[in-house]
Enzyme design. Structure first.
Site, mmCIF file in Angstrom:
data_model
loop_
_atom_site.group_PDB
_atom_site.id
_atom_site.type_symbol
_atom_site.label_atom_id
_atom_site.label_comp_id
_atom_site.label_asym_id
_atom_site.label_seq_id
_atom_site.Cartn_x
_atom_site.Cartn_y
_atom_site.Cartn_z
ATOM 1 N N ARG A 140 35.227 33.904 45.769
ATOM 2 C CA ARG A 140 36.340 33.376 44.954
ATOM 3 C C ARG A 140 37.246 32.453 45.775
ATOM 4 O O ARG A 140 38.464 32.458 45.631
ATOM 5 C CB ARG A 140 37.188 34.513 44.367
ATOM 6 C CG ARG A 140 36.478 35.394 43.378
ATOM 7 C CD ARG A 140 36.103 34.629 42.114
ATOM 8 N NE ARG A 140 35.682 35.513 41.051
ATOM 9 C CZ ARG A 140 34.438 35.976 40.883
ATOM 10 N NH1 ARG A 140 33.477 35.609 41.716
ATOM 11 N NH2 ARG A 140 34.148 36.777 39.885
ATOM 12 N N SER A 197 39.132 38.418 35.422
ATOM 13 C CA SER A 197 39.606 39.324 36.474
ATOM 14 C C SER A 197 40.974 38.859 36.951
ATOM 15 O O SER A 197 41.092 37.744 37.443
ATOM 16 C CB SER A 197 38.661 39.309 37.670
ATOM 17 O OG SER A 197 37.391 39.740 37.299
ATOM 18 N N GLU A 226 43.825 37.327 41.683
ATOM 19 C CA GLU A 226 42.837 36.253 41.801
ATOM 20 C C GLU A 226 43.326 35.028 41.045
ATOM 21 O O GLU A 226 42.969 33.895 41.341
ATOM 22 C CB GLU A 226 41.518 36.749 41.187
ATOM 23 C CG GLU A 226 40.339 35.878 41.507
ATOM 24 C CD GLU A 226 39.440 35.663 40.315
ATOM 25 O OE1 GLU A 226 38.893 34.557 40.208
ATOM 26 O OE2 GLU A 226 39.289 36.582 39.493
HETATM 27 N N1 EPU Z 1 34.607 49.845 37.258
HETATM 28 C C1 EPU Z 1 35.247 50.968 36.799
HETATM 29 N N2 EPU Z 1 36.211 50.800 35.839
HETATM 30 C C2 EPU Z 1 36.535 49.608 35.341
HETATM 31 C C3 EPU Z 1 35.886 48.439 35.823
HETATM 32 C C4 EPU Z 1 34.915 48.600 36.788
HETATM 33 O O1 EPU Z 1 34.968 52.087 37.236
HETATM 34 O O2 EPU Z 1 37.411 49.538 34.477
HETATM 35 C C5 EPU Z 1 33.517 50.006 38.240
HETATM 36 C C6 EPU Z 1 32.168 49.716 37.581
HETATM 37 O O3 EPU Z 1 31.620 50.849 37.010
HETATM 38 C C7 EPU Z 1 31.335 49.230 38.738
HETATM 39 C C8 EPU Z 1 32.354 48.532 39.627
HETATM 40 O O4 EPU Z 1 33.651 49.029 39.258
HETATM 41 O O5 EPU Z 1 30.796 50.306 39.463
HETATM 42 C C9 EPU Z 1 32.316 47.015 39.476
HETATM 43 O O6 EPU Z 1 32.546 46.668 38.117
HETATM 44 P P1 EPU Z 1 31.824 45.423 37.415
HETATM 45 O O7 EPU Z 1 30.369 45.421 37.695
HETATM 46 O O8 EPU Z 1 32.273 45.375 35.989
HETATM 47 O O9 EPU Z 1 32.361 44.162 38.190
HETATM 48 P P2 EPU Z 1 33.763 43.839 38.835
HETATM 49 O O10 EPU Z 1 33.682 43.985 40.316
HETATM 50 O O11 EPU Z 1 34.789 44.649 38.128
HETATM 51 C C10 EPU Z 1 33.161 41.318 39.227
HETATM 52 C C11 EPU Z 1 33.793 39.978 38.962
HETATM 53 C C12 EPU Z 1 33.662 39.590 37.486
HETATM 54 C C13 EPU Z 1 32.176 39.556 37.150
HETATM 55 C C14 EPU Z 1 31.567 40.937 37.446
HETATM 56 C C15 EPU Z 1 30.073 40.951 37.240
HETATM 57 C C16 EPU Z 1 35.604 39.722 40.578
HETATM 58 C C17 EPU Z 1 37.069 39.683 40.800
HETATM 59 N N3 EPU Z 1 35.199 40.003 39.336
HETATM 60 O O12 EPU Z 1 33.918 42.284 38.474
HETATM 61 O O13 EPU Z 1 34.188 38.285 37.333
HETATM 62 O O14 EPU Z 1 31.963 39.217 35.787
HETATM 63 O O15 EPU Z 1 31.804 41.280 38.834
HETATM 64 O O16 EPU Z 1 29.456 40.239 38.263
HETATM 65 O O17 EPU Z 1 34.855 39.487 41.516
HETATM 66 C C18 EPU Z 1 36.118 37.025 36.765
HETATM 67 O O18 EPU Z 1 36.094 36.570 37.912
HETATM 68 O O19 EPU Z 1 37.002 36.668 35.925
HETATM 69 C C19 EPU Z 1 35.133 38.016 36.368
HETATM 70 C C20 EPU Z 1 35.162 38.592 35.176
#
Ligand code: EPU
Length: 336
Positions: free
Chosen positions: A163, A235, A332
């Protein structure tokens, strides 16, 4: 063609749907228009506002906002089983992904349904489901307002990170992106390693470009709020990168805590969404601002929130996570 507005309401130009005004806004589609502007009536204060999907206005903007609107996707050349494509900054990112999938070109299908315009993609190196824009970006073209020249940066010169890029750092407030060249492949290269992607793709009959695009789009729709219905900027926080020893200490207490390798081998990336969720904040709200009930990384405007209210709530989230886990998460979203 330049379109100019003064004292404009930005409500429909930011996905958080906060109401702020800008003194002046110019929509441009050619770098020559920027050149004329910066060499004849150089604005004192200016910023670029693209799709407005990663920004939070907390006050009116008394300078000039520049919005790229140029359209066009051009196939520049074929090199073996790869193609180089030039895309103008004003193209919707997801229209580009749809175009690539329709032309059987691999590379950006995992980045389906990310809101925003192509010109903004390199700035924060958009990423999802195991792919980042930097993997496909060959060059970024733009206008350097200091040298008053139209120029290009190679992928290496863009200094991409998680990012992150040079456009958020040394070139912030100096460079204006007008187009991006991306490299796509005719060779199938499915990236299904992240989360539920493989299962969802299999359920649709296997790893075709169309199935991957559909699977990713459905996963996103199930977790992320539609900005047309509920103001948000995706995010709100970055996933924190912490020293390995810090992650190990937390893992001793929370063995189920999601964690990923970071670019630096001495560090570990944690999931801010998990930390916020486990701190008990998911679905909570204060007035018109809240934590989304299906993805804790996303702050939402339930209607009528001001940017300052969003910031105050974000600080409450940061404080609560810090008290619970000792980890400081950072926004972010670009805060103005
Ligand atoms: N999780 C939870 N609770 C929640 C959200 C997530 O327990 O409410 C856990 C999930 O179960 C998982 C882990 O946290 O084990 C990661 O969650 P997820 O795969 O949904 O991805 P993220 O790390 O929350 C990142 C990006 C997203 C992108 C997703 C999928 C960032 C800041 N965010 O989210 O990007 O869509 O991975 O690759 O890196 C964005 O940048 O606007 C965005 C949506």
């Amino acid at each position: 063609m330049i379109r100019e507005f003064s004292e404009i309401n930005l409500l429909d130009r930011n996905s958080f749907h906060v109401e702020q005004r800008a003194a002046r806004l110019i929509e441009f589609d050619r770098w020559e228009e920027l050149h004329t502007l910066f060499t004849t009536q150089r604005p004192e204060r200016w910023m670029v506002l693209s799709g407005g999907n990663n920004i939070l206005f907390t006050q009116d903007y008394d300078g000039l906002i520049l919005t790229p609107v140029a359209q066009g996707i051009e196939l520049l050349r074929k090199e073996g089983d790869e193609v180089l494509v030039r895309v103008e900054a004003g193209v919707e990112w997801d229209d580009l992904v749809a175009w690539a999938v329709a032309h059987e070109l691999w590379g950006i299908e995992n980045l389906s349904l990310i809101p925003g315009k192509v010109g903004a993609a390199p700035v924060q190196n958009i990423g999802a489901y195991g792919c980042e824009a930097k993997d496909m970006i060959e060059r970024v073209l733009g206008y350097d307002t200091e040298l008053c020249t139209y120029t290009a940066l190679t992928r290496a010169e863009c200094a991409f990170g998680y990012r992150d890029s040079i456009f958020k750092r040394a070139l912030k407030g100096r460079w204006i992106i007008t187009a991006v060249e991306i490299r796509l492949s005719l060779r199938a290269n499915p990236q299904l390693g992240y989360g539920d992607v493989a299962r969802e793709v299999e359920a649709r009959g296997g790893a075709t470009l169309k199935n991957i695009r559909e699977a990713i789009s459905d996963i996103r729709r199930s977790k992320l709020p539609d900005t047309n219905l509920l103001g948000n900027a995706g995010s709100f926080f970055k996933n924190p990168v912490v020293e390995r020893s810090v992650a190990e200490q937390l893992l001793a207490t929370y063995p189920d805590m999601p964690h990923y390798p970071a670019a630096d081998p001495d560090c570990i990336k944690l999931a801010a969404g998990w930390l916020i969720d486990r701190a008990g904040l998911k679905g909570t709200r204060c007035g018109a601002v809240g934590v989304h009930d299906r993805q804790a990384l996303v702050l939402v405007n339930h209607g009528g929130a001001t940017g300052s209210e969003v910031i105050a709530f974000a600080h409450h989230v940061i404080r609560t996570v810090k008290e619970r886990f000792g980890i400081e998460i950072e926004p972010e979203v670009n805060i103005i």
